[in-house]
Design an enzyme around this catalytic site. Structure first.
Site, PDB file in Angstrom:
ATOM      1  N   GLU A   1      -0.527   8.055 -10.755  1.00 10.84           N
ATOM      2  CA  GLU A   1      -1.914   8.391 -11.062  1.00 10.84           C
ATOM      3  C   GLU A   1      -2.709   8.785  -9.815  1.00 10.84           C
ATOM      4  O   GLU A   1      -3.832   9.247  -9.912  1.00 10.84           O
ATOM      5  CB  GLU A   1      -2.603   7.232 -11.801  1.00 10.84           C
TER       6      GLU A   1
ATOM      7  N   LYS B   1       0.827  -1.204   0.000  1.00 10.90           N
ATOM      8  CA  LYS B   1       0.000   0.000   0.000  1.00 10.90           C
ATOM      9  C   LYS B   1       0.866   1.260   0.000  1.00 10.90           C
ATOM     10  O   LYS B   1       0.463   2.301  -0.475  1.00 10.90           O
ATOM     11  CB  LYS B   1      -0.932  -0.001   1.213  1.00 10.90           C
TER      12      LYS B   1
ATOM     13  N   GLU C   1       1.558   1.625  -3.509  1.00 11.40           N
ATOM     14  CA  GLU C   1       0.361   2.054  -4.239  1.00 11.40           C
ATOM     15  C   GLU C   1       0.127   3.549  -4.054  1.00 11.40           C
ATOM     16  O   GLU C   1      -0.155   4.273  -5.015  1.00 11.40           O
ATOM     17  CB  GLU C   1      -0.857   1.274  -3.733  1.00 11.40           C
TER      18      GLU C   1
END
Lengths: 169, 645, 679
Positions: free
Chosen positions: C374, C366, C369
């Protein structure tokens, strides 16, 4: 640079592909593949290993792990003349180390720095070439020299230098 | 006992052998140039070329390849007399090479140069005489030796496994067959059941020559009994012991003998495939074994119908890539499978789950080369040599400070004294001169072995007797060391070797050998404290007991063995910072003998670290704390006044 | 019955330290010994992984067999085993000492010291001195990964990480290299973890017995923000965190700590504490709607979930052909991030730049991420920091908050209201269960009863569940561990996979087994955490996402229709293929010397390779040579242009051409040469 040198990489890549094909791109044949590639490139460039990993479908870390495990594989460019000094028991008790020291001193090399900057010589030790009867033994490329002394070894190197660098000599 | 019935026509080895003999018959004479690694290094190929030239110049018909002669046998002009010129594998007497043998007289010429070729042809082949200066002399006083029969180095051995090495052309399969080769395999494949083969091996008492001495028959029997259709035999030619080259010589000199042994083993365990794993440092052995496999396959000895029977057996040759640990069975298997050569825990043993997960037998080269002998003559005949517990013979690589270095073969139970003094011709000093009282120790079994001392000179060498004195046969390296050799240094050498070659997997071997080496470093550098020997011994024991594989378990042997027999020498290093042999550079005590020094200042000028002081024409002094023991002063001194550097 | 003499069926036994122990089908002697109550120490044994036999700590003495590693011995009746001889004790102590001698001994400052196996064993075995001195030369820290820190100086080479990455994840991003005392565990070519095909799942760190691989801490920046009076720090807590956090704070695994957690976080200075399970409910709706839309549009075959960032990264690296099957939904973490940026400044009355959004996750991936390009807008990441469960526990301890004594406090609305389904996201199968609950309601027009489909109940690495609603059959596959996922990928590629939706989680047991959770934790601990989540879910007043009034309200007030343009902008994302190895020079083929030479590279990455790039490269080289153009080009075989779905890719002077052949490439090179000549 000569025309041959310009496209040398292309020839080598052709050969590399042929080698991969010869072993059926079989991951279990990784060691013979690396041996054949090293024969072709004289060492194993990282990019080539990455390509081998791709072509065999195995993780690059595994190819790297195998290539760094075996003493025969070298990941750094080696000299035109690879001098291998036997440090097997028989050679060792017959004083192989002074030969090594003499060669390293003559060529400005150390245990860590094995290849001369001009890529002419690489000096490495091997554990027994099985020619114990001739101890101590020095092998320059494929030429075996038996019952070598430090002076003799340095003379062999001088001979090569004189041949390779006539102007400098 | 049931025999294998065969509906097919099996191979006629007799016919193949006879054809070769017919082709060879007109060639009364034969010159064999040793083409082992040692002799080739000394220029044997040039000698071969020069002999060919000389023979042709003398108008003698030279036959290099008997197959060409066979092909021509049908035409009337063929079969004309001539001389056969061939190469052979290693004789073992490498230091005297290049070696040239003239048959049928068995004349052995030593240290032959290309320039000698014409004289050999003229004197020996044309006129039937001897070139005396090329004959071997045991020492200057005695008469020259005519050939192996009267050269002590050879005559005091018992060559059975090495019998073919030296005369046989290793690249001519037919010559091997003509000499009875593959007959034992033929007998096994056509008349014996696997059970019977295993039983015969068990009865012979043959023990693995590669290290531990596990009974070969038992290994085979275990594998034979394993379930599974696919089984594999591996020939371990990864002879990595520094100072040992028995397997190299066998593979170079008689590769078919090894393949025949594999074929027999394959029958015994029910293997359809075999792998020969050859050490990469042995390019000639790789080449010869590869050629042997090609030739044997071409004749149908190997292949889907081995020797014409219904039994398939194919052999592949793989070259190692430089890792001593791959001599260990499970590491060897990992290496063949394309992985890092790291051993895996046993169980499972290779006999249960080996290469590709199949039951696998791994035998070393010498063991397999002995197998045809056992089957050809029977177990009882095999047992006539050697001892009850270790039947047969053993090859050793005899090297170091001994007059005759080379490859030897003697029956198990031979004493060290016989090997060192009778076969080896006695101990030499470091300049190579005879030193009859110079024997200090023998290191046997390489980095896994231990040392033997003068107290062991009359110990009959076999697997069990060596264990009792803390050594092992190993693969058979036998390094003789004279009194100028420092035993701490020897232990350091082997520890450096195992440390370099440890795969790094298990903790005791990876970390333990590193620490053992560091302690030995401290000892020979003069840094060690009084407790070091105790730590060394304790750690060595832990490494021995707890390492994962044989490499680690035996790595401390050289240390423990030298500690056991030469503890005093260690103590001198540790407590008195003194190395009696002077080999430990850091412990040398440089000194300028005032009586000899004339004060010429030559040494002062040469010293790179300004460790020498003194007025002109007065005796100089050297400061041991500054001195780096480079020896420049010793070379510069014309009066031999400087010692200890 | 009392009179009959019954002979017990003979249970096979062996002798352990003189006492008889029954064999119960244990895989190896070590497991049997542990079952008998003796905790033999090991570094390299994990029940999930293959036997390695390297640490030499679980050694036992077996009569007649000598000293053996118990992990490699099959229990047999009649064995006489000892675990405590003088030799064995000496061996264990010495081996620990040897490891310590070459170990970086900064234990007091090591983040792992509380859970370090080496330290624990040294204490347990009474290692009070280290007699050995030779160390290995120090190696630099590997800080290339956004999720993990590798410290080679602490590695004991047990290989647990190597085997996990290879055997369970099927990746092999790290492996052994070199040998002997130089042996090391490294990514390919000794690069950094962030420069190879690592998916950042962090399972290597979870199984690491020492601090050689650790989650990359973001505690410092969070502390800094918390102490900055100008900042308003809010947090989201993932479902799996609440059932594991207590483990390091004196509670049992599986105990739901939500209330105390929010109380503790407020004491640390978090302004608001929200629940990621809320955006999990949102994810369910978006994902289910996406699937139903695809299905209606005739999209055949399965769709994959996209909640697990390690799985998403794996797909981008190694399964570019299947990227179209990956749900375009952002993960609940990132949906929360987008909503927080969109809604919270106004709601909380905070200037957007002063809002700091932190995630508390059971996961190291995470962290990766949250750093994806984006998920950043105008240079500001949606999520400023991601803390693992471990890090939060550490902060709570560091602040001296007595966790077990706290009075529970509720989470903050509106992102606190979650359905039971949303909570289940933390366990393998939970996403599937949530989707089924939503789909059943949707397909039945709200008529279906609130059933539990049991999708989150199992523990096997691969499971499936089939539900038929209104004659529509839904078949869902659930898998954890990326190697297991690769097996499904093979079936999808072969067209033999009949699932509609496939839930993939990288970590064993799903997020509850994440690498950010407290360590050490084996499969049993993971199972207890999952059990805790199931209890919490069962107790939740709302059954499925469709029942969540705040979600309904969110759609009405902000998002519009599920899957609509606004929802799409905030809640969905795009994927792209990515190169496995970081930038490289490529393999030189033609090395022309002309000044204006054209630079050409042909991709040799896996995907292009499979599409025949080798042929393109050789064909192009040959053609260039034949035409005498060698001096005018510089041709290399490159590693990945990140256009794996359109290969073979060829770059000519910086311009990439997809689906290239040797002929096309040659034409482009000639065109470029013509331009160069013309200029």
């Amino acid at each position: 640079m000569s025309a041959a040198a310009t496209i040398k990489g292309s020839r080598q890549f052709d050969a590399a592909c042929a080698i991969l094909d010869r072993f059926g791109r079989n991951p279990t044949r990784l060691i013979p593949i690396l041996q054949a590639l090293q024969e072709e490139y004289r060492y194993l460039p990282g990019e080539l290993l990455a390509y081998v990993a791709t072509a065999l479908g195995v993780p690059p870390a595994r190819v790297y792990g195998v290539a760094t495990f075996y003493a025969h594989f070298t990941l750094a460019p080696r000299g035109k003349y690879v001098i291998r000094l036997c440090d097997g028991t028989a050679c060792h008790v017959k004083n192989s180390i002074p030969i090594l020291e003499a060669l390293r001193q003559r060529l400005g090399l150390t245990a860590e720095r094995k290849t001369t900057p001009d890529l002419l010589f690489t000096v490495e030790t091997v554990s027994c070439l099985g020619a114990c009867g001739l101890a101590p033994v020095v092998v320059i490329n494929d030429q075996v020299h038996g019952q070598v002394t430090p002076e003799h070894a340095v003379a062999l190197v001088e001979e090569i230098i004189a041949r390779e660098k006539p102007a400098a000599a | 006992m049931t025999t294998t019935t065969n509906s097919h026509e099996t191979m006629d080895l007799e016919r193949l052998g006879a054809a070769w003999r017919i082709a060879a018959a007109p060639l009364a004479r034969r010159i064999v140039v040793c083409a082992g690694t040692g002799c080739v290094a000394n220029g044997a190929l040039a000698v071969h070329a020069a002999l060919k030239q000389a023979l042709e110049t003398a108008g003698i018909h030279v036959v290099l390849d008997l197959r060409a002669e066979e092909a021509g046998a049908a035409c009337p002009a063929a079969g004309r007399p001539g001389v056969r010129l061939s190469g052979s594998g290693c004789h073992g007497f490498c230091q005297m090479g290049p070696l040239v043998t003239v048959l049928p007289e068995h004349i052995l010429y030593t240290r032959v140069k290309p320039a000698d070729a014409a004289e050999i042809v003229d004197t020996t082949l044309v006129r039937g005489g001897l070139v005396e200066r090329l004959l071997y002399r045991d020492d200057a006083a005695t008469a020259p030796c005519h050939g192996p029969g009267d050269i002590p180095f050879y005559s005091r051995q018992a060559r059975t496994v090495l019998a073919g090495c030296g005369e046989l052309d290793p690249e001519d399969i037919r010559e091997y067959i003509a000499g009875g080769g593959y007959h034992a395999a033929y007998k096994v494949l056509t008349t014996m059941t696997p059970e019977a083969v295993c039983a015969e091996m068990l009865a012979s008492g043959l023990r693995g020559r590669g290290g531990g001495g596990f009974p070969t028959g038992r290994k085979w029997e275990l594998t034979r009994k394993q379930p599974g259709a696919r089984k594999i035999i591996i020939c371990n030619g990864d002879e990595g012991d520094p100072g040992a080259f028995m397997d190299r010589s066998v593979m170079e000199g008689n590769p078919h003998r090894v393949l025949e042994g594999m074929l027999i083993a394959a029958r015994a365990i029910g293997a359809g495939e075999g792998v020969v794993y050859v050490r990469a440092e042995y390019p000639l052995a790789v080449k010869r074994v590869r050629q042997a496999v090609i030739d044997a396959t071409a004749l149908g000895i190997l292949g889907p119908r081995a020797l014409g029977t219904d039994i398939p057996f194919v052999v592949e040759v793989m070259e190692g890539a430089g890792a001593f640990v791959c001599g260990e069975e499970t590491a060897l298997i990992a290496s063949i499978e394309g992985k890092r050569g790291m051993p895996t825990p046993k169980p499972p043993f290779p006999a249960e789950s080996g290469l590709w997960g199949c039951p696998t037998v791994i035998n070393n080269v010498e063991t397999l080369a002995t197998v045809p002998l056992v089957l050809a003559g029977g177990a009882a005949a095999f047992r006539t040599l050697g001892t009850a517990g270790s039947p047969g013979t053993k090859t050793f690589a005899l090297t170091g400070h001994v007059r005759n270095t080379g490859l030897i073969e003697v029956p198990f139970g031979t004493t060290l004294r016989h090997i060192v003094f009778a076969v080896g011709g006695g101990v030499t000093d470091s300049s190579g001169a005879a030193d009859p009282a110079g024997f200090k120790a023998v290191q046997i079994g390489g980095p896994s072995g231990g040392c033997l001392t003068p107290a062991h000179l009359d110990l009959p060498l076999d697997f069990d007797s060596l264990k009792t004195v803390g050594a092992m046969i190993g693969s058979g390296g036998l390094v003789v060391m004279n009194r100028q050799t420092c035993m701490v240094n020897v232990a350091h050498f082997f520890m450096q070797f195992t440390q370099n070659e440890s795969c790094g997997k298990c903790v005791p071997c990876r970390e333990g050998t590193k620490q053992l080496l560091a302690m030995l470093d401290d000892i020979i550098e003069g840094r060690a404290d009084a407790g070091v020997l105790d730590r060394l011994e304790k750690l060595a024991r832990v490494v021995q007991l707890s390492s994962l594989c044989g490499l680690g378990k035996t790595a401390p042997n050289p240390v423990l063995s030298t500690l056991r027999h030469f503890r005093q020498e260690y103590e001198e290093h540790v407590l008195h910072k003194h190395c009696a042999t002077g080999q430990c550079k850091a412990l040398r005590k440089p000194e300028i003998l005032a009586a000899k020094c004339v004060g010429c200042t030559a040494c002062v000028r040469k010293c790179p670290v300004a460790a020498i002081h003194g007025e002109r024409k007065q005796a100089h002094r050297i400061d041991p704390a500054l001195c780096i023991r480079c020896g420049a002063c010793v070379t510069a001194c014309k009066f031999n006044a400087i010692t200890g550097v | 019955m009392q009179n009959t003499v019954t002979s017990k069926p003979a249970v096979p036994v062996l002798t352990l330290n003189g006492r008889s122990v029954e064999l119960g089908g244990e895989r190896n002697l070590l497991e049997l010994i542990r079952k008998a109550g003796i905790d033999l120490p090991t570094f390299c044994y994990h029940s999930e992984l293959s036997v390695y036999g390297a640490c030499r700590l679980c050694l036992v003495e077996i009569e007649g067999r000598g000293i053996q590693a118990s992990c490699a011995v099959t229990p047999e009746a009649g064995l006489k085993v000892r675990t405590d001889t003088a030799d064995l004790r000496e061996i264990r102590r010495t081996n620990i000492e040897l490891l310590l001698a070459s170990h970086h001994q900064g234990c007091t400052t090591c983040g792992k010291s509380a859970a370090c196996r080496l330290l624990e064993l040294a204490r347990r075995l009474g290692v009070d001195t280290v007699r050995f001195t030779a160390r290995r030369p120090p190696a630099p820290l590997d800080l290339t990964s956004p999720a993990l820190v590798r410290d080679p100086n602490k590695c004991v080479l047990c290989g647990d990480c190597v085997r996990f990455c290879h055997e369970i994840q099927g990746i092999g991003a790290i492996d052994f290299a070199h040998r002997g005392s130089a042996a090391a565990v490294v990514p390919a070519f000794n690069r950094g973890l962030g420069e190879v095909e690592c998916v950042h799942c962090g399972q290597c760190a979870r199984v690491c017995p020492t601090g050689a691989i650790m989650p990359r801490s973001e505690e410092e920046p969070v502390w800094k923000a918390l102490q900055d009076p100008g900042k308003t720090v809010v947090a989201q807590i993932a479902p799996a965190v609440r059932v594991a956090l207590g483990e390091t704070l004196g509670l049992a695994p599986g105990e739901d700590t939500t209330g105390r957690l929010s109380a503790a976080m407020r004491r640390l200075g978090f302004a608001k504490v929200y629940d990621t399970a809320f955006t999990a409910d949102l994810t369910v709706i978006e994902e289910a709607e996406e699937y139903l839309r695809r299905r209606a549009a005739g999209f055949a075959g399965p769709m994959f979930t996209s909640c697990c960032p390690a799985w998403v990264r794996y797909s981008e690296l190694a399964a570019s052909d299947l990227l179209p099957r990956l749900s375009s939904c952002r993960s609940p973490q990132q949906m929360f991030g987008a909503l927080a940026r969109d809604l919270l400044p106004k709601q909380l009355g905070v200037a957007p730049e002063n809002l700091v959004v932190v995630s508390i996750m059971p996961c190291t991936a995470k962290k990766y991420e949250a750093g994806r390009a984006e998920f950043a807008h105008n240079g500001r990441r949606d999520l400023d920091a991601v803390l693992t469960t471990q890090e939060l526990a550490h902060m709570i301890q560091g602040a001296g908050v007595r966790f077990s004594e706290l009075v529970p406090e509720p989470l903050d609305m509106p992102f606190a209201c979650t359905s039971g389904a949303g909570l289940l996201f933390g366990a393998s199968g939970g996403v599937s269960e949530a989707v089924l609950r939503y789909a059943a309601a949707k397909l039945s027009g709200g008529a279906a009863p609130a059933a539990n489909y049991g999708a989150a109940d199992g523990t096997a690495a691969r499971r499936e569940v089939t539900v038929t609603v209104n004659e529509i059959r839904l078949r869902l596959g659930m898998v954890y561990g990326l190697r297991e996922a690769q097996e499904i990928l093979k079936e999808v590629r072969a067209g033999t996979c009949e699932y509609d939706l496939i839930e993939v989680m990288a970590c064993p047991g799903g997020c509850v087994g994440g690498a950010g959770q407290p360590v050490p934790a084996g499969p049993e601990t993971t199972a207890r955490r999952a059990c805790g989540l199931r209890h919490a879910a069962a107790a939740a007043p709302l059954h499925g996402a469709q029942d969540n009034p705040f979600i309904t309200k969110l759609y009405q007030e902000h998002l519009g229709e599920p899957g609509g343009p606004r929802a799409h902008k905030l809640l969905h994302t795009k994927y792209q293929t990515r190169r496995r190895l970081g930038k490289s020079d490529g393999l030189p083929l033609i090395h022309g010397q002309d000044v204006g030479r054209v630079k050409v590279s042909v991709c040799l990455g896996t995907s292009c390779h499979l599409r025949g790039s080798q042929k393109v490269l050789r064909g192009l080289a040959k053609a260039l040579e034949e035409r005498g153009l060698a001096e005018r080009v510089e041709l290399t075989g490159a590693f990945c242009h990140e256009r794996c779905d359109r290969g073979p890719a060829v770059t000519v002077n910086g311009q990439v051409f997809d689906h290239c052949t040797a002929e096309l490439a040659l034409a482009q090179v000639e065109a470029a040469l013509a331009v160069a000549t013309g200029a």
